[in-house]
Design an enzyme around this catalytic site. Sequence first.
Site, PDB file in Angstrom:
ATOM      1  N   THR A  32      33.181  66.185  53.602  1.00 15.09           N
ATOM      2  CA  THR A  32      33.900  66.436  52.561  1.00 15.09           C
ATOM      3  C   THR A  32      33.215  65.711  51.289  1.00 15.09           C
ATOM      4  O   THR A  32      33.835  65.884  50.194  1.00 15.09           O
ATOM      5  CB  THR A  32      35.499  65.607  52.582  1.00 15.09           C
ATOM      6  OG1 THR A  32      35.266  64.402  53.092  1.00 15.09           O
ATOM      7  CG2 THR A  32      35.909  66.532  53.955  1.00 15.09           C
ATOM      8  N   GLU A  42      16.558  87.400  59.714  1.00 21.49           N
ATOM      9  CA  GLU A  42      16.007  86.092  59.533  1.00 21.49           C
ATOM     10  C   GLU A  42      15.513  85.160  60.616  1.00 21.49           C
ATOM     11  O   GLU A  42      15.135  84.042  60.502  1.00 21.49           O
ATOM     12  CB  GLU A  42      16.924  85.043  58.556  1.00 21.49           C
ATOM     13  CG  GLU A  42      17.568  86.017  57.213  1.00 21.49           C
ATOM     14  CD  GLU A  42      16.096  85.983  56.207  1.00 21.49           C
ATOM     15  OE1 GLU A  42      15.075  85.391  56.291  1.00 21.49           O
ATOM     16  OE2 GLU A  42      16.473  86.442  55.102  1.00 21.49           O
TER      17      GLU A  42
END
Length: 286
Positions: free
Chosen positions: A9, A208
């Site tokens: 966070t 990818e």
Amino acid sequence: MHKVFVYGTLRKNERNSRLLENAKCLAYQAWINGVLYDTGNNYPAVVLDDNHRVYGELYELTDIQLSMLDELEGYFGEGCHNHYDRVVQTVYTDFGQVEAYVYVYSDNLVKDLKVIEFGDWKCHLYLDQEELYYFAYGSCMDDERFERAGVAEQFNYIGRGEIAGYSLSFTHKLFDGGRADMVESNDWVEGKVYKINQETLEYLFEREGVWSKSYRPAFINVNVDGEVLENVLTFFVVDKEKEEIAPPEHYAIEILRGAKGCVSDKYFMKLQHELDKKFGMSVVYN
């Protein structure tokens, strides 16, 4: 000053990033050896593990800033009853490796917790969105590849994207030459920004080489026509070669073909110049 690796966070754009607003970011693409867990409380936790990676950002903090992070993470000092322990670990970046503080959990706290895929909290938060913005900077700028694969209609072109603080490099080695990557630097990279959906994401993961761990998904900020889009999907090479590898001519042509008419003239000329300067490739695409 203290170096601190953050992975949840406290990362850019996340809900506690305000605590690092005045801190110097040393690397936005950094990683440590560890396993990332979802605590179920809207924040993750790391347990150290030499066999896996956790991705995040590296900052330089003052004593006061570090004390604010200690308070947030419930760290009261060595030997105390802490929520997170603060330990020193090796942090790997495109600029080299350094020793830095990391807030970690102990093994006994994660027995029933779910491992976060890709070791990246932002991927955990944003990959499941119904629609995502996607920044293409290599051969995925080439619409002809999409058309041949029958997926062109899935890529909704938004505009020219630009990110500062990176350079285009060829650090992924395949049998016929190098493939494109972005490496942190004092340069810039331009490309195309698309809006995509979950079906398109499956195609990109396959193309990818995400499941083979050739590239990893990541979320960055991209400037699109003067507007900053936050948490835009892109892909980075996982294990970068130390020296760049010349791409095959067909791959260089795909990059130039995709870039033409989208990126700035200055950046297009830069692409051609660097192919010539680095690899002696005189690739002309008009």
